[in-house]
Design a protein around this motif. Sequence first.
Motif, short mmCIF file in Angstrom:
data_model
loop_
_atom_site.label_atom_id
_atom_site.label_comp_id
_atom_site.label_asym_id
_atom_site.label_seq_id
_atom_site.Cartn_x
_atom_site.Cartn_y
_atom_site.Cartn_z
N ASP A 1 0.85 -1.19 0.00
CA ASP A 1 0.00 0.00 0.00
C ASP A 1 0.89 1.24 0.00
O ASP A 1 2.11 1.16 0.20
N PHE A 2 0.27 2.40 -0.22
CA PHE A 2 0.98 3.67 -0.19
C PHE A 2 1.23 4.04 1.26
O PHE A 2 0.30 4.36 1.99
N ARG A 3 2.48 4.00 1.70
CA ARG A 3 2.82 4.22 3.11
C ARG A 3 4.01 5.18 3.25
O ARG A 3 5.13 4.76 3.52
N PRO A 4 3.79 6.48 3.05
CA PRO A 4 4.90 7.43 3.20
C PRO A 4 5.46 7.48 4.61
O PRO A 4 6.59 7.94 4.82
N GLY A 5 4.70 6.97 5.58
CA GLY A 5 5.20 6.94 6.95
C GLY A 5 6.40 6.03 7.13
O GLY A 5 7.18 6.21 8.07
N PHE A 6 6.57 5.06 6.23
CA PHE A 6 7.71 4.15 6.34
C PHE A 6 9.04 4.91 6.21
O PHE A 6 10.02 4.61 6.88
N LYS A 7 9.06 5.90 5.33
CA LYS A 7 10.28 6.70 5.15
C LYS A 7 10.61 7.44 6.43
O LYS A 7 11.77 7.46 6.87
N ALA A 8 9.60 8.05 7.05
CA ALA A 8 9.82 8.77 8.30
C ALA A 8 10.27 7.83 9.41
O ALA A 8 11.12 8.19 10.24
N ALA A 9 9.70 6.63 9.45
CA ALA A 9 10.08 5.66 10.47
C ALA A 9 11.56 5.31 10.33
O ALA A 9 12.30 5.26 11.32
N ALA A 10 12.01 5.10 9.10
CA ALA A 10 13.41 4.77 8.87
C ALA A 10 14.31 5.95 9.24
O ALA A 10 15.38 5.77 9.85
N GLU A 11 13.88 7.17 8.91
CA GLU A 11 14.67 8.36 9.19
C GLU A 11 14.85 8.60 10.68
O GLU A 11 15.84 9.18 11.12
N THR A 12 13.88 8.18 11.47
CA THR A 12 13.94 8.38 12.92
C THR A 12 14.41 7.12 13.65
O THR A 12 14.26 7.00 14.87
N GLY A 13 14.96 6.17 12.90
CA GLY A 13 15.58 5.01 13.51
C GLY A 13 14.65 3.94 14.00
O GLY A 13 15.01 3.10 14.83
N MET A 14 13.42 3.92 13.48
CA MET A 14 12.47 2.89 13.89
C MET A 14 12.65 1.64 13.03
O MET A 14 12.65 1.72 11.81
N ALA A 15 12.78 0.50 13.68
CA ALA A 15 12.93 -0.77 12.98
C ALA A 15 11.59 -1.47 12.84
O ALA A 15 10.66 -1.22 13.61
N ALA A 16 11.49 -2.35 11.84
CA ALA A 16 10.26 -3.13 11.60
C ALA A 16 10.60 -4.61 11.65
O ALA A 16 10.71 -5.28 10.62
N PRO A 17 10.79 -5.18 12.85
CA PRO A 17 11.25 -6.57 12.97
C PRO A 17 10.28 -7.60 12.42
O PRO A 17 10.70 -8.69 12.03
N LEU A 18 8.97 -7.29 12.36
CA LEU A 18 8.02 -8.24 11.76
C LEU A 18 8.29 -8.38 10.27
O LEU A 18 8.19 -9.48 9.70
N ILE A 19 8.63 -7.29 9.61
CA ILE A 19 8.98 -7.35 8.19
C ILE A 19 10.30 -8.11 8.03
O ILE A 19 10.42 -8.98 7.15
N ASP A 20 11.28 -7.80 8.86
CA ASP A 20 12.58 -8.45 8.77
C ASP A 20 12.45 -9.97 8.94
O ASP A 20 13.20 -10.74 8.31
N ALA A 21 11.49 -10.39 9.78
CA ALA A 21 11.30 -11.83 10.02
C ALA A 21 10.40 -12.48 8.98
O ALA A 21 10.22 -13.70 8.99
#
Length: 273
Positions: free
Chosen positions: A132-152
């Motif tokens: 989906d269209f999720r521009p918040g993902f860019k901001a999450a990465a910029e502020t050092g937020m990890a997404a471990p569910l995606i990584d797994a």
Amino acid sequence: MKHKSVSEKLAALEETLTGYGSVLVAYSGGVDSTLLLAVARKVLKDRAVAVTFASPFHSKREIAAAVHMAETLGAPHRLIKTDTISPSKLIENTPQRCYYCKRGLGEKLQKIAVELKIDAIVHGANLDDLNDFRPGFKAAAETGMAAPLIDAGFTKNDIRELSREMGLSTWDKPALACLATRIPYGTPITLEALRKVESAENVILDLGFSTCRVRYHGSMARIELIPTELNRLIEKPYRERIVHELRKIGFLHVALDLEGYGQGRMNRGLDER
């Protein structure tokens, strides 16, 4: 490529979280962040801390549910309350709205993580969110937020399956989204609009409907339900009650979307724009 089982994904998630040492979980109380918090609690104990933001963008009933679930999991939990909506870039409600929101939340989480001496900040995004269209993902990465569910490698179905196996009551909980997603891009976000949407959705949910979105179109409310519940809403007792209550809230017209609820529905037309 070998397809990983849910148990293999869980093992990968546990390994990742253990490696962090301590985590701050951006916690909404939804199915994804609840699983993430539950697993983090399992491997990190009190070194897993939940943080929930309570603002006019979030339904009070969902905030209450998040507080209750964090207590049920026994997790240290911080509830950050605000009665205002900001920044101005978010209020303008451009297609980048979620970027500015997530950026602000990420910066606040960074400060809390420093205060509590926590090593990592994590949020509950899953693989399906990438479609989906999720521009918040860019901001999450910029502020050092990890997404471990995606990584797994977790999909939404994986999360629901594992949540059920773990006995989490959220396993079949409908998808959550902030109230701003009910307002079409380009329509400025106001406190009045957010409160009208929240009140209207509460009317429908209190009548026993499982999922609903009340899309805000000025004087008109457009109701989205899951397709199996459309017929029930147009039955006279429900229809008349909903129209009456939504008129009291301030909507002059009440419409039912015959297509039913669909995630990301308000993102239609972005390519053309």
